[in-house]
Write a protein that holds these residues in place. Structure first.
Motif, PDB file in Angstrom:
ATOM      1  N   UNK A  72      11.226  -4.711   0.296  1.00 45.31           N
ATOM      2  CA  UNK A  72      10.313  -3.730   0.881  1.00 45.31           C
ATOM      3  C   UNK A  72       8.880  -4.183   0.621  1.00 45.31           C
ATOM      4  N   UNK A  73       8.080  -4.220   1.674  1.00 45.82           N
ATOM      5  CA  UNK A  73       6.636  -4.430   1.540  1.00 45.82           C
ATOM      6  C   UNK A  73       5.965  -3.830   2.765  1.00 45.82           C
ATOM      7  N   UNK A  74       4.704  -4.188   3.015  1.00 40.52           N
ATOM      8  CA  UNK A  74       3.999  -3.614   4.167  1.00 40.52           C
ATOM      9  C   UNK A  74       4.519  -4.142   5.491  1.00 40.52           C
ATOM     10  N   UNK A 127       4.953  -8.594  -2.701  1.00 40.48           N
ATOM     11  CA  UNK A 127       4.814  -9.780  -1.855  1.00 40.48           C
ATOM     12  C   UNK A 127       4.740 -11.024  -2.734  1.00 40.48           C
ATOM     13  N   UNK A 128       5.100 -12.156  -2.167  1.00 40.71           N
ATOM     14  CA  UNK A 128       5.033 -13.414  -2.919  1.00 40.71           C
ATOM     15  C   UNK A 128       3.587 -13.869  -3.106  1.00 40.71           C
ATOM     16  N   UNK A 129       2.660 -13.328  -2.297  1.00 35.89           N
ATOM     17  CA  UNK A 129       1.238 -13.641  -2.514  1.00 35.89           C
ATOM     18  C   UNK A 129       0.706 -12.908  -3.735  1.00 35.89           C
ATOM     19  N   UNK A 181       0.821  -1.212   0.000  1.00 36.27           N
ATOM     20  CA  UNK A 181       0.000   0.000   0.000  1.00 36.27           C
ATOM     21  C   UNK A 181       0.859   1.269   0.000  1.00 36.27           C
ATOM     22  N   UNK A 182       0.412   2.326  -0.709  1.00 31.09           N
ATOM     23  CA  UNK A 182      -0.797   2.392  -1.534  1.00 31.09           C
ATOM     24  C   UNK A 182      -0.644   1.677  -2.879  1.00 31.09           C
ATOM     25  N   UNK A 183       0.594   1.516  -3.340  1.00 34.20           N
ATOM     26  CA  UNK A 183       0.909   0.679  -4.498  1.00 34.20           C
ATOM     27  C   UNK A 183       2.414   0.434  -4.466  1.00 34.20           C
ATOM     28  N   UNK A 184       2.857  -0.508  -5.271  1.00 35.89           N
ATOM     29  CA  UNK A 184       4.294  -0.786  -5.283  1.00 35.89           C
ATOM     30  C   UNK A 184       5.090   0.454  -5.677  1.00 35.89           C
TER      31      UNK A 184
END
Length: 323
Positions: A265-267, A221-223, A96-99
């Motif tokens: 980097x992710x949430x 994310x890998x999901x 969020x909010x986007x990559x």
């Protein structure tokens, strides 16, 4: 002698207030002493003592500086290009909010951590372009970063080959002299790992030979998640909704081939601080060396003397009126 601070109106007002209140106190002591037919000469000892350590405290706050000395100042810097993936998959919202928006936030943080380094911006998708040449102007770099969006480039795929070739070309303009090869040159490649180009091992080998390290930053994310497009989501040729996932393998491989490192980097996590530390551990180029005159703040001496006088004031008892 020089001073670190200057007296302002506020300090003057407090000084006048203290003096006014103390004069009022002396006037009351004088009236009490006269009532008993005595002369309060001892009060002036306290008056002088207290005003003396007050003046010393003010001097300590102002910071008297003397004793000039020579000090050598060295500026160590690196040449750093930040390459940002602007393919359509960077619009995915698994971060969020986007990559891309998350990338822009982290890049702005990254830029501020390298004050003495020249930084340039590269944008890439199917092709790669210089968004900003190497510069020390952090405000301009942050402005360029904020204006990035995926439709800035005509195509929406991802290919690492053009960005690596562009980095080789720009860093190669320094020449092939031994001095140029010793310069610290770094490429930070930020992407979600979806590389649809050819094998980049040969380009990575050329980067390593020229002592150009590639640090990769995987965003996503890998999901995975869907890719926003218009009022809906992107579909493939068969009409199925496209799911984009972080693919760290190409990024890890590219970093390893060039003696760099991979970060993510992710949430849930942000390894920007680790990336900064890894780049800082690379020995930079000596940009500038100069000798300047400096003075030392000697506030401790008047402050220590004031503390001695305060202690003396607390221990010294003076009888103003004897009954």
């Amino acid at each position: 002698m020089t001073w670190y601070q200057t007296i302002t109106l506020l300090e003057i007002l407090f000084g006048v207030l203290f003096l006014g209140l103390y004069i009022g106190y002396l006037w009351r002591v004088k009236r009490v002493a006269e009532f008993f037919g005595q002369r309060p000469h001892g009060v002036w000892v306290k008056f002088v003592l207290r005003h003396l350590y007050l003046i010393l405290i003010v001097i300590a706050i102002l910071g008297p500086s003397f004793g000039a000395m020579k000090k050598e100042i060295k500026t160590i810097g690196k040449d750093l290009y930040i390459a940002i993936d602007l393919s359509a998959s960077m619009n995915a919202t698994d971060v969020q909010p986007s990559r891309l928006e998350k990338t822009k936030q982290e890049v702005e943080r990254l830029i501020t951590r390298f004050n003495s380094d020249r930084i340039g911006l590269i944008v890439f998708g199917d092709d790669a372009y210089i968004q900003s040449p190497l510069t020390y102007d952090q405000n301009a770099l942050q402005l360029y970063t904020r204006t990035l969006y995926t439709r800035l480039l005509p195509n929406t795929g991802t290919d690492y080959e053009p960005v690596l070739k562009l980095a080789l070309d720009k860093f190669g303009q320094l020449g092939n002299s031994p001095a140029a090869e010793q310069k610290a040159r770094v490429l930070v490649l930020i992407s979600d790992g979806e590389d649809f180009g050819d094998d980049v091992e040969q380009l990575a080998e050329q980067l390593r030979e020229q002592n150009i390290r590639v640090f990769t930053l995987g965003v996503g994310t890998t999901e995975g998640s869907r890719i926003p497009q218009g009022n809906g989501f992107k579909h493939d040729n068969d009409g199925n909704v496209v799911i984009t996932k972080l693919q760290p393998e190409p990024l890890v491989k590219l970093a390893e081939l060039t003696n760099g490192q991979y970060f993510e980097v992710n949430d849930r996590i942000s390894e920007i601080s680790k990336l900064v530390s890894a780049i800082n551990n690379i020995e930079g180029e000596l940009r500038e060396s100069k000798t300047i005159d400096v003075t030392a703040n000697k506030y401790v001496y008047p402050l220590a003397l004031a503390l001695v006088l305060i202690l003396l004031d607390a221990l010294l008892t003076i009888k103003i009126v004897r009954i």
